[in-house]
Design an enzyme around this catalytic site. Structure first.
Site, PDB file in Angstrom:
ATOM      1  N   HIS A 161       0.861  -1.178   0.000  1.00 49.87           N
ATOM      2  CA  HIS A 161       0.000   0.000   0.000  1.00 49.87           C
ATOM      3  C   HIS A 161       0.899   1.230   0.000  1.00 49.87           C
ATOM      4  CE1 HIS A 161      -3.909   2.000   1.640  1.00 49.87           C
ATOM      5  NE2 HIS A 161      -3.207   2.847   0.890  1.00 49.87           N
ATOM      6  N   HIS A 167       1.416   4.664  -2.653  1.00 47.46           N
ATOM      7  CA  HIS A 167       1.038   5.394  -3.873  1.00 47.46           C
ATOM      8  C   HIS A 167       2.313   6.036  -4.420  1.00 47.46           C
ATOM      9  CE1 HIS A 167      -3.356   5.208  -2.908  1.00 47.46           C
ATOM     10  NE2 HIS A 167      -2.862   5.084  -1.687  1.00 47.46           N
ATOM     11  N   HIS A 222      -9.566   0.631  -1.555  1.00 46.62           N
ATOM     12  CA  HIS A 222      -9.473   1.378  -0.302  1.00 46.62           C
ATOM     13  C   HIS A 222     -10.854   1.344   0.355  1.00 46.62           C
ATOM     14  CE1 HIS A 222      -5.662   2.888  -1.713  1.00 46.62           C
ATOM     15  NE2 HIS A 222      -5.550   3.773  -0.741  1.00 46.62           N
ATOM     16  N   GLU A 270     -11.284   3.205   5.881  1.00 48.05           N
ATOM     17  CA  GLU A 270     -10.227   4.119   6.354  1.00 48.05           C
ATOM     18  C   GLU A 270     -10.906   5.203   7.200  1.00 48.05           C
ATOM     19  OE1 GLU A 270      -8.332   6.293   3.139  1.00 48.05           O
ATOM     20  OE2 GLU A 270      -6.706   7.026   4.436  1.00 48.05           O
ATOM     21  N   ASP A 272       1.779   4.068   2.726  1.00 52.43           N
ATOM     22  CA  ASP A 272       0.709   4.808   2.035  1.00 52.43           C
ATOM     23  C   ASP A 272       1.269   5.958   1.183  1.00 52.43           C
ATOM     24  OD1 ASP A 272      -1.841   5.385   1.225  1.00 52.43           O
ATOM     25  OD2 ASP A 272      -2.617   5.976   3.184  1.00 52.43           O
ATOM     26  N   ASP A 273       1.583   7.076   1.801  1.00 51.86           N
ATOM     27  CA  ASP A 273       2.097   8.254   1.083  1.00 51.86           C
ATOM     28  C   ASP A 273       3.258   8.826   1.897  1.00 51.86           C
ATOM     29  OD1 ASP A 273      -0.155   8.653  -1.026  1.00 51.86           O
ATOM     30  OD2 ASP A 273      -1.212   8.395   0.876  1.00 51.86           O
TER      31      ASP A 273
END
Ligand code: HPA
Ligand code: ZN
Length: 369
Positions: free
Chosen positions: A25, A27, A224, A227, A304-305
């Site tokens: 996961h 991006h 997703h 969340e 994630d980011d």
């Protein structure tokens, strides 16, 4: 960074560094750091918002500082979708991907399944082939130079009209990117499909028909869900064909669904630092890591980011250890489940599980002695 008041701190840090990790996961556009955003903006003559309209864009420092104060998923997404506008050429995409793989490899990632978001780039005139060829090039370079195995997952965006996702799906199908190479039998260029962006608001099942078509073609599907939204988002994602759930922390409040997810060995790609940064939870200890372990739910730990949330994958592992004080065997379970939930063949899985066993045995005496 790892269990801060333990005399074993350095050994835990070494163990978590060396533990062979799979990241599922991440991006790629979430790996654009503020300094890279400013650099690419200049290089490609693509202006960022004026500091008079948004003072965060005054400097690299002010943008980094703003990233420390996201108030919600949508607040973060407004920066994420602005940041990615500076990407233009195939080599921008390739370099971005390779820089992620290099960092991840240095932190013990052996296998990475990475998201990318073509729709937003295509809306501003970047060709599908520029994006995909750039990312594929970054993946191939990582496989060759770093020995990391890679998978690309194309995400559909929930804040855009469903017709935009349908057009992208058709483009990928027609390019042959979603199926095995009929001559070589090589795996597809794009190994899976996902969906991301705003959760609460758009219809939960907006990609039902795309997922039905993809599922019938045997394409891997994730989504997703759970969340910011409740467990009904997870239930809907599974009902339309997802076989993996990205985030999924809301599952812990739904025992019946949790039992089903555990029984079906569905992987959750949990992102603990992201959950704190986006105010889904107040602190890491509220992410249901303990609950998932106790209920046999398969999950991996992910960043994630990372350029937006300030923590790359190793730090995510360390912060989980700080909060939960897991045992070596619990880490073994997490690492092995991450392998088992990956979209790779049995040979690669066997190899990775073997490497996990070696590291666990090397550290067991030191950490449990
Ligand atoms: N959630 C939804 N969409 C996203 C995320 C996320 O955490 N990161 C990038 N796009
Ligand atoms: Zn995400």
């Amino acid at each position: 960074m790892c269990p801060s008041n333990s005399p074993q701190k350095d050994h835990w840090h070494e163990f978590l560094t060396d533990l062979p990790k799979c990241e599922h996961h991440i991006h790629l556009e979430g790996c654009l750091t503020p300094s890279l955003i400013f650099h690419l903006s200049q290089k490609n003559s693509i202006p960022l918002p004026s500091p008079t309209t948004n003072p965060a864009y005054t400097s690299i420092e002010s943008l980094s500082a703003r990233y420390g104060h996201f108030t919600s998923l949508d607040d973060f997404l407004s920066f994420y979708f602005t940041g990615m506008t500076v990407l233009k050429t195939a080599s921008d995409f390739s370099d971005l991907a390779f820089s992620y793989f290099a960092r991840a490899s240095s932190e013990g990632v052996h296998h990475a399944e990475v998201f990318f978001d073509p729709q937003d780039h295509m809306q501003r005139g970047i060709a599908y082939d520029t994006i995909v060829s750039g990312y594929v090039d970054g993946c191939k370079r990582a496989e060759r130079e770093l020995g990391v195995s890679t998978r690309l997952i194309m995400c559909f965006l929930k804040h855009l009209p469903v017709e935009s996702a349908e057009a992208l799906y058709k483009t990928s199908l027609e390019a042959g990117h979603l199926s095995k190479n009929p001559e070589t039998g090589d795996s597809p260029i794009i190994h899976g499909l996902g969906c991301s962006s705003s959760e609460v608001g758009p219809p939960k099942d907006m990609f039902r028909s795309i997922y039905a078509s993809a599922s019938a073609r045997g394409i891997n599907l994730t989504a997703h869900a759970g969340e910011e939204g409740d467990s009904s988002y997870i239930e809907t994602a599974l009902s339309i064909g997802a076989t993996r759930i990205d985030h999924g922390i809301a599952l812990a409040s739904d025992p019946a669904l949790m039992a089903r997810v555990a029984a079906e060995k569905i992987l959750l790609t949990v992102c603990p630092v992201s959950n704190v940064q986006l105010k889904c939870v107040e602190r890491i200890s509220e992410v249901p890591i303990r609950t998932f372990l106790d209920h046999g739910v398969r999950f991996s730990i992910n960043s994630d980011d990372p350029a937006y949330f300030g923590a790359w994958v190793l730090e995510c592992y360390c912060r989980v250890q700080e909060a939960f004080g897991l045992s070596v065997d619990e880490w073994r379970v997490i690492a092995e489940n991450s392998v088992e939930g990956s979209w790779v063949g049995v040979e690669r899985k066997r190899e990775l599980v073997g490497r996990i066993g070696e590291v666990v045995e090397r550290f067991r005496g030191v950490l449990e002695g």
